[in-house]
Design a protein around this motif. Structure first.
Motif, PDB file in Angstrom:
ATOM      1  N   ASP A 126      67.701  64.968  72.259  1.00  8.94           N
ATOM      2  CA  ASP A 126      66.327  64.719  71.807  1.00  8.94           C
ATOM      3  C   ASP A 126      66.059  65.383  70.457  1.00  8.94           C
ATOM      4  N   LEU A 127      66.550  66.606  70.284  1.00  8.71           N
ATOM      5  CA  LEU A 127      66.361  67.300  69.008  1.00  8.71           C
ATOM      6  C   LEU A 127      67.124  66.601  67.887  1.00  8.71           C
ATOM      7  N   ARG A 128      68.343  66.150  68.179  1.00  5.77           N
ATOM      8  CA  ARG A 128      69.124  65.431  67.163  1.00  5.77           C
ATOM      9  C   ARG A 128      68.437  64.142  66.744  1.00  5.77           C
ATOM     10  N   MET A 129      67.912  63.405  67.715  1.00  5.88           N
ATOM     11  CA  MET A 129      67.241  62.146  67.392  1.00  5.88           C
ATOM     12  C   MET A 129      65.963  62.394  66.594  1.00  5.88           C
ATOM     13  N   THR A 130      65.210  63.429  66.960  1.00  3.70           N
ATOM     14  CA  THR A 130      64.015  63.787  66.201  1.00  3.70           C
ATOM     15  C   THR A 130      64.404  64.137  64.771  1.00  3.70           C
ATOM     16  N   ALA A 131      65.442  64.942  64.619  1.00  2.00           N
ATOM     17  CA  ALA A 131      65.875  65.353  63.291  1.00  2.00           C
ATOM     18  C   ALA A 131      66.301  64.154  62.440  1.00  2.00           C
ATOM     19  N   ALA A 132      67.049  63.241  63.026  1.00  5.96           N
ATOM     20  CA  ALA A 132      67.493  62.058  62.271  1.00  5.96           C
ATOM     21  C   ALA A 132      66.302  61.216  61.827  1.00  5.96           C
ATOM     22  N   ARG A 133      65.350  61.026  62.718  1.00  8.81           N
ATOM     23  CA  ARG A 133      64.157  60.239  62.389  1.00  8.81           C
ATOM     24  C   ARG A 133      63.360  60.910  61.277  1.00  8.81           C
ATOM     25  N   VAL A 134      63.164  62.210  61.391  1.00 12.72           N
ATOM     26  CA  VAL A 134      62.370  62.918  60.391  1.00 12.72           C
ATOM     27  C   VAL A 134      63.097  62.967  59.045  1.00 12.72           C
ATOM     28  N   LEU A 135      64.405  63.111  59.046  1.00 13.32           N
ATOM     29  CA  LEU A 135      65.156  63.066  57.787  1.00 13.32           C
ATOM     30  C   LEU A 135      64.918  61.742  57.069  1.00 13.32           C
ATOM     31  N   GLN A 136      64.935  60.651  57.818  1.00  8.81           N
ATOM     32  CA  GLN A 136      64.673  59.336  57.215  1.00  8.81           C
ATOM     33  C   GLN A 136      63.248  59.251  56.680  1.00  8.81           C
ATOM     34  N   GLU A 137      62.283  59.652  57.492  1.00  4.91           N
ATOM     35  CA  GLU A 137      60.875  59.557  57.091  1.00  4.91           C
ATOM     36  C   GLU A 137      60.566  60.466  55.902  1.00  4.91           C
ATOM     37  N   ALA A 138      61.095  61.683  55.912  1.00  6.66           N
ATOM     38  CA  ALA A 138      60.843  62.621  54.812  1.00  6.66           C
ATOM     39  C   ALA A 138      61.480  62.126  53.516  1.00  6.66           C
ATOM     40  N   THR A 139      62.623  61.480  53.636  1.00  7.98           N
ATOM     41  CA  THR A 139      63.264  60.909  52.450  1.00  7.98           C
ATOM     42  C   THR A 139      62.364  59.852  51.822  1.00  7.98           C
ATOM     43  N   VAL A 140      61.824  58.976  52.642  1.00 10.63           N
ATOM     44  CA  VAL A 140      60.930  57.926  52.133  1.00 10.63           C
ATOM     45  C   VAL A 140      59.686  58.546  51.501  1.00 10.63           C
ATOM     46  N   ARG A 141      59.086  59.524  52.186  1.00 11.61           N
ATOM     47  CA  ARG A 141      57.890  60.163  51.633  1.00 11.61           C
ATOM     48  C   ARG A 141      58.202  60.873  50.318  1.00 11.61           C
ATOM     49  N   SER A 142      59.350  61.516  50.227  1.00 11.23           N
ATOM     50  CA  SER A 142      59.687  62.211  48.982  1.00 11.23           C
ATOM     51  C   SER A 142      59.851  61.215  47.839  1.00 11.23           C
ATOM     52  N   LEU A 143      60.411  60.058  48.127  1.00  9.20           N
ATOM     53  CA  LEU A 143      60.542  59.024  47.097  1.00  9.20           C
ATOM     54  C   LEU A 143      59.172  58.525  46.659  1.00  9.20           C
ATOM     55  N   GLU A 144      58.237  58.419  47.595  1.00 11.44           N
ATOM     56  CA  GLU A 144      56.877  57.995  47.254  1.00 11.44           C
ATOM     57  C   GLU A 144      56.184  59.007  46.350  1.00 11.44           C
ATOM     58  N   TRP A 145      56.604  60.274  46.434  1.00 12.60           N
ATOM     59  CA  TRP A 145      56.041  61.316  45.569  1.00 12.60           C
ATOM     60  C   TRP A 145      56.815  61.433  44.264  1.00 12.60           C
ATOM     61  N   GLY A 146      57.823  60.602  44.067  1.00 10.89           N
ATOM     62  CA  GLY A 146      58.539  60.570  42.797  1.00 10.89           C
ATOM     63  C   GLY A 146      59.867  61.290  42.775  1.00 10.89           C
ATOM     64  N   ALA A 147      60.352  61.750  43.915  1.00 12.81           N
ATOM     65  CA  ALA A 147      61.655  62.414  43.947  1.00 12.81           C
ATOM     66  C   ALA A 147      62.755  61.387  43.698  1.00 12.81           C
ATOM     67  N   GLU A 148      63.897  61.872  43.282  1.00 14.06           N
ATOM     68  CA  GLU A 148      65.062  61.009  43.106  1.00 14.06           C
ATOM     69  C   GLU A 148      65.822  60.976  44.423  1.00 14.06           C
ATOM     70  N   LEU A 149      66.442  59.856  44.702  1.00 13.47           N
ATOM     71  CA  LEU A 149      67.200  59.708  45.941  1.00 13.47           C
ATOM     72  C   LEU A 149      68.510  60.474  45.838  1.00 13.47           C
ATOM     73  N   ASP A 150      68.717  61.378  46.786  1.00 12.89           N
ATOM     74  CA  ASP A 150      69.981  62.103  46.872  1.00 12.89           C
ATOM     75  C   ASP A 150      70.986  61.254  47.639  1.00 12.89           C
ATOM     76  N   ALA A 151      72.252  61.412  47.328  1.00 14.63           N
ATOM     77  CA  ALA A 151      73.290  60.683  48.053  1.00 14.63           C
ATOM     78  C   ALA A 151      73.258  61.034  49.541  1.00 14.63           C
ATOM     79  N   LEU A 152      73.007  62.308  49.822  1.00 12.09           N
ATOM     80  CA  LEU A 152      72.923  62.792  51.199  1.00 12.09           C
ATOM     81  C   LEU A 152      71.643  63.594  51.342  1.00 12.09           C
TER      82      LEU A 152
END
Length: 158
Positions: A126-152
């Motif tokens: 459950d913790l791993r799945m939460t972490a994977a989901r949040v990593l995806q969502e935070a990546t999208v939100r960071s891009l919306e704030w103008g961050a550059e996409l990291d390879a990882l």
């Protein structure tokens, strides 16, 4: 990002990101601490933002990070982990312009990605799945704030 709080360093294979105890418990506490900082930071951005669009994005991010904070708090309690309390203050950006707010917000998302990366290694599914989901969502939100996409996303520069 120097203006945003960063996760503790000094991890090893036998400990979590803060260097103590059970790695999954330490990672859970670290992610919860990052969520406390994100809630504080996005509330600041929402209040200091000079335009409606930025305020609305900050408000949506605050809502999301509050929900994540509450979810992690519950997970910590269920697993017998002493949930860390929010600090009384967190670093804030010096500038108040739109670019400063965007950069600060993107840094908040990066901080959460760093913390959730540790959580993604937990044995608890459950913790791993939460972490994977949040990593995806935070990546999208960071891009919306103008961050550059990291390879990882979440791995940082090192």
């Amino acid at each position: 990002m120097s203006d945003s709080p960063t996760p503790a360093e000094g991890s090893s294979e036998s400990t979590g990101p803060d260097g103590v105890g059970d790695p999954a418990s330490a990672a859970l506490a670290e992610a919860l601490s990052a969520e406390h900082a994100a809630v504080h930071g996005f509330e600041f951005v929402g209040g200091a933002a000079g335009d409606k669009t930025r305020r609305e994005r900050a408000s949506a991010a605050t809502y999301k990070h509050r929900a994540l904070r509450d979810e992690l708090h519950t997970a910590a309690m269920e697993r017998g982990v002493d949930p860390p309390a929010a600090r009384t203050s967190y670093p804030l950006p010096e500038g108040r312009g739109g670019a400063d707010m965007d950069s600060f917000a993107a840094g908040l998302e990066q901080t959460t990605m760093d913390a959730y990366l540790w959580l993604s290694a937990a044995e608890d599914t459950d913790l791993r799945m939460t972490a994977a989901r949040v990593l995806q969502e935070a990546t999208v939100r960071s891009l919306e704030w103008g961050a550059e996409l990291d390879a990882l996303p979440g791995f940082g520069d090192g």
